[in-house]
Design a protein around this motif. Structure first.
Motif, PDB file in Angstrom:
ATOM      1  N   HIS A  60      53.778  17.563 -22.626  1.00  0.00           N
ATOM      2  CA  HIS A  60      52.786  17.753 -22.286  1.00  0.00           C
ATOM      3  C   HIS A  60      51.983  18.670 -21.134  1.00  0.00           C
ATOM      4  N   ASP A  61      52.646  18.115 -20.045  1.00  0.00           N
ATOM      5  CA  ASP A  61      52.057  18.959 -18.977  1.00  0.00           C
ATOM      6  C   ASP A  61      52.632  20.481 -19.071  1.00  0.00           C
ATOM      7  N   LEU A  62      54.059  20.670 -19.619  1.00  0.00           N
ATOM      8  CA  LEU A  62      54.441  22.259 -19.397  1.00  0.00           C
ATOM      9  C   LEU A  62      53.415  22.861 -21.130  1.00  0.00           C
ATOM     10  N   GLU A  63      52.842  21.992 -22.225  1.00  0.00           N
ATOM     11  CA  GLU A  63      52.301  22.445 -23.206  1.00  0.00           C
ATOM     12  C   GLU A  63      51.152  23.172 -22.751  1.00  0.00           C
ATOM     13  N   ALA A  64      50.587  22.321 -21.994  1.00  0.00           N
ATOM     14  CA  ALA A  64      49.727  23.024 -20.981  1.00  0.00           C
ATOM     15  C   ALA A  64      49.034  23.915 -20.116  1.00  0.00           C
ATOM     16  N   ALA A  65      50.467  24.132 -19.607  1.00  0.00           N
ATOM     17  CA  ALA A  65      51.058  25.543 -18.556  1.00  0.00           C
ATOM     18  C   ALA A  65      51.031  26.468 -19.448  1.00  0.00           C
ATOM     19  N   LEU A  66      51.453  26.343 -20.996  1.00  0.00           N
ATOM     20  CA  LEU A  66      51.953  27.480 -21.663  1.00  0.00           C
ATOM     21  C   LEU A  66      50.473  27.582 -22.526  1.00  0.00           C
ATOM     22  N   PHE A  67      49.927  26.987 -22.661  1.00  0.00           N
ATOM     23  CA  PHE A  67      48.549  27.145 -23.879  1.00  0.00           C
ATOM     24  C   PHE A  67      47.694  26.458 -23.943  1.00  0.00           C
ATOM     25  N   GLY A  68      47.751  25.150 -22.643  1.00  0.00           N
ATOM     26  CA  GLY A  68      46.110  25.021 -22.281  1.00  0.00           C
ATOM     27  C   GLY A  68      45.638  23.258 -23.606  1.00  0.00           C
ATOM     28  N   THR A  69      46.962  22.794 -23.988  1.00  0.00           N
ATOM     29  CA  THR A  69      46.683  22.147 -25.131  1.00  0.00           C
ATOM     30  C   THR A  69      48.157  21.298 -24.181  1.00  0.00           C
ATOM     31  N   GLY A  70      47.123  19.802 -24.781  1.00  0.00           N
ATOM     32  CA  GLY A  70      48.551  18.058 -24.853  1.00  0.00           C
ATOM     33  C   GLY A  70      48.358  17.179 -26.277  1.00  0.00           C
ATOM     34  N   LEU A  71      48.793  17.807 -26.556  1.00  0.00           N
ATOM     35  CA  LEU A  71      49.303  17.676 -28.249  1.00  0.00           C
ATOM     36  C   LEU A  71      48.196  18.485 -29.018  1.00  0.00           C
ATOM     37  N   GLY A  72      48.496  19.378 -28.693  1.00  0.00           N
ATOM     38  CA  GLY A  72      47.282  20.113 -29.785  1.00  0.00           C
ATOM     39  C   GLY A  72      45.954  20.270 -29.370  1.00  0.00           C
ATOM     40  N   GLN A  73      45.472  19.437 -28.543  1.00  0.00           N
ATOM     41  CA  GLN A  73      43.790  19.356 -28.400  1.00  0.00           C
ATOM     42  C   GLN A  73      43.981  20.118 -26.570  1.00  0.00           C
ATOM     43  N   ASP A  74      42.679  20.669 -26.529  1.00  0.00           N
ATOM     44  CA  ASP A  74      42.295  21.145 -25.542  1.00  0.00           C
ATOM     45  C   ASP A  74      42.158  20.615 -24.951  1.00  0.00           C
ATOM     46  N   ILE A  75      42.755  20.387 -23.303  1.00  0.00           N
ATOM     47  CA  ILE A  75      43.077  19.006 -22.140  1.00  0.00           C
ATOM     48  C   ILE A  75      41.487  19.698 -21.401  1.00  0.00           C
ATOM     49  N   TYR A  76      40.751  20.820 -21.819  1.00  0.00           N
ATOM     50  CA  TYR A  76      38.779  20.506 -21.232  1.00  0.00           C
ATOM     51  C   TYR A  76      38.129  19.806 -22.097  1.00  0.00           C
ATOM     52  N   THR A  77      38.102  21.095 -22.937  1.00  0.00           N
ATOM     53  CA  THR A  77      37.199  20.627 -24.539  1.00  0.00           C
ATOM     54  C   THR A  77      37.440  19.554 -25.051  1.00  0.00           C
ATOM     55  N   GLN A  78      38.905  19.274 -24.789  1.00  0.00           N
ATOM     56  CA  GLN A  78      39.184  18.081 -26.316  1.00  0.00           C
ATOM     57  C   GLN A  78      38.802  18.949 -27.965  1.00  0.00           C
ATOM     58  N   LYS A  79      38.790  20.481 -27.510  1.00  0.00           N
ATOM     59  CA  LYS A  79      38.910  20.851 -29.331  1.00  0.00           C
ATOM     60  C   LYS A  79      40.115  20.789 -29.615  1.00  0.00           C
ATOM     61  N   LEU A  80      40.411  20.650 -31.070  1.00  0.00           N
ATOM     62  CA  LEU A  80      41.770  20.813 -31.611  1.00  0.00           C
ATOM     63  C   LEU A  80      42.145  22.225 -31.959  1.00  0.00           C
ATOM     64  N   ALA A  81      42.817  23.062 -31.638  1.00  0.00           N
ATOM     65  CA  ALA A  81      43.529  24.263 -31.328  1.00  0.00           C
ATOM     66  C   ALA A  81      44.330  24.542 -32.998  1.00  0.00           C
TER      67      ALA A  81
END
Length: 364
Positions: free
Chosen positions: A189-210
């Motif tokens: 999920h750290d690498l997911e955030a680096a590539l997509f800005g998400t953690g389990l599909g949820q934006d790690i700042y806004t919490q919006k689902l991608a």
């Protein structure tokens, strides 16, 4: 003022220890099998009587290990690592009766005697103020950044928030992490955030689902496996932020231990539990301060590998600090109930803890 209480060794002049017998060993009967009356170690300082009043402090211990004593050299190992014929310390007593002395109160601070028979708030809960715990932790980390070995044990909650993930990255970049232990999820999920800005599909700042975000963690695993390693994938995908990128950039070792539920997993994840335990134990042998954040099983696993003390060059004995950060008293109690009595709980949200730590250590 010292960062920790002075260690007081046992008084070996007392009659029970002066007249204690020499410790004895028996050969391991088979590979991976200890003698039936083997001595099982704790995480307290333990001494072996080698004879003539010579008591040897075991330097690198752990709970639930066995002691191999060969020509005055001692090693604590997991029983599975024994070889047939290894001389294994035997004895089930702990006060010198069989040449073994366990010393649980070496760092004990005398308690102030209080005449009060009844009082409130004697047990740590989520209502407990942790200001003093934080201040003590800041001092220990500043010391151990340059003079110790700081090990982090992290759950994925740390990377599900932009600020806490950035805080951990900053702590790595500024020398407050000498090793990282985690599972497949934290790295994924750290690498997911680096590539997509998400953690389990949820934006790690806004919490919006991608859109189709539930694919993101599978996508990053697949891409890393395509490139053969985390390091190669970071370069090929142009990743530049986060915890794993910081570890790679600054040469910080990380151990990713697998579990039954892992997706993928990433290539670096160790799927053999004995190999994972050995890799974690290598860090336990060096650790002086451990901070375990929001990961109950990894916390207990690593806690069981830690001694409560470290013997420094020159012979000084210091405590090994173990901080458990979780929102639940249950996790802290369970770790203590598994023998890690030195664990100090800070009961709070993982993200708040990380940001608070970063702000006080690096934004002064």
């Amino acid at each position: 003022m010292s960062l920790w209480p002075r260690y007081c060794p046992p008084d070996f002049s007392i009659p029970e220890l002066v007249h204690a017998p020499k410790v004895t060993t028996k050969p391991a009967p088979l590979d991976g099998v200890a003698p039936l009356d083997f001595h099982g170690t704790s995480n307290h300082p333990e001494y072996l009587h080698l004879g003539n009043g010579n008591w040897l402090l075991i330097a690198e211990s752990r709970m639930d290990g066995v002691v191999v004593l060969r020509d005055g050299a001692v090693e604590v190992v997991e029983a599975r690592r024994l070889k047939k014929g290894d001389p294994v310390v035997v004895g089930r007593t702990e006060n010198g009766e069989e040449g073994i002395y366990v010393h649980p109160y070496g760092f004990a601070v005398p308690e102030v005697v209080d005449d009060e028979k009844f009082s409130f708030r004697t047990r740590g809960t989520r209502e407990t103020p942790f200001s003093r715990s934080y201040d003590d932790l800041y001092q220990v980390l500043r010391h151990d950044r340059d003079h110790g070995h700081i090990v982090w044990v992290l759950g994925p909650a740390v990377v599900f928030d932009r600020d806490s993930r950035s805080a951990m990255q900053g702590l790595i970049e500024n020398g407050y992490c000498h090793a990282l232990l985690a599972g497949n999820a934290l790295a994924t999920h750290d690498l997911e955030a680096a590539l997509f800005g998400t953690g389990l599909g949820q934006d790690i700042y806004t919490q919006k689902l991608a859109p189709h975000g539930h694919y993101n963690h599978l996508e990053i695993i697949n891409r890393v496996r395509l490139h053969g390693s985390i390091k190669a994938a970071i370069a090929a995908l142009g990743l530049s932020d986060g915890i794993i990128c910081a570890c790679e950039k600054y040469g910080i070792p990380y151990v990713l231990a697998g579990s039954i539920r892992d997706d993928g997993p990433l290539p670096e994840v160790i799927t053999d539990v004995c190999q994972a335990q050995d890799a974690m134990r290598n860090q336990a042998r060096r650790a002086t301060t451990v901070i375990a954040v929001a990961t109950q099983l990894h916390s207990i696993a690593f806690g069981n590998m830690l001694p409560g003390y470290r013997v420094l060059l020159g012979g000084e004995v210091r405590p090994v600090f173990l901080y458990l950060v979780d929102m639940s008293e249950f996790s802290a109690d369970k770790l203590a109930n598994r023998g890690s009595a030195q664990a100090q709980a800070i009961l709070t949200n993982a993200q708040d803890f990380m940001v608070n730590l970063f702000n006080n250590l690096l934004k002064e």
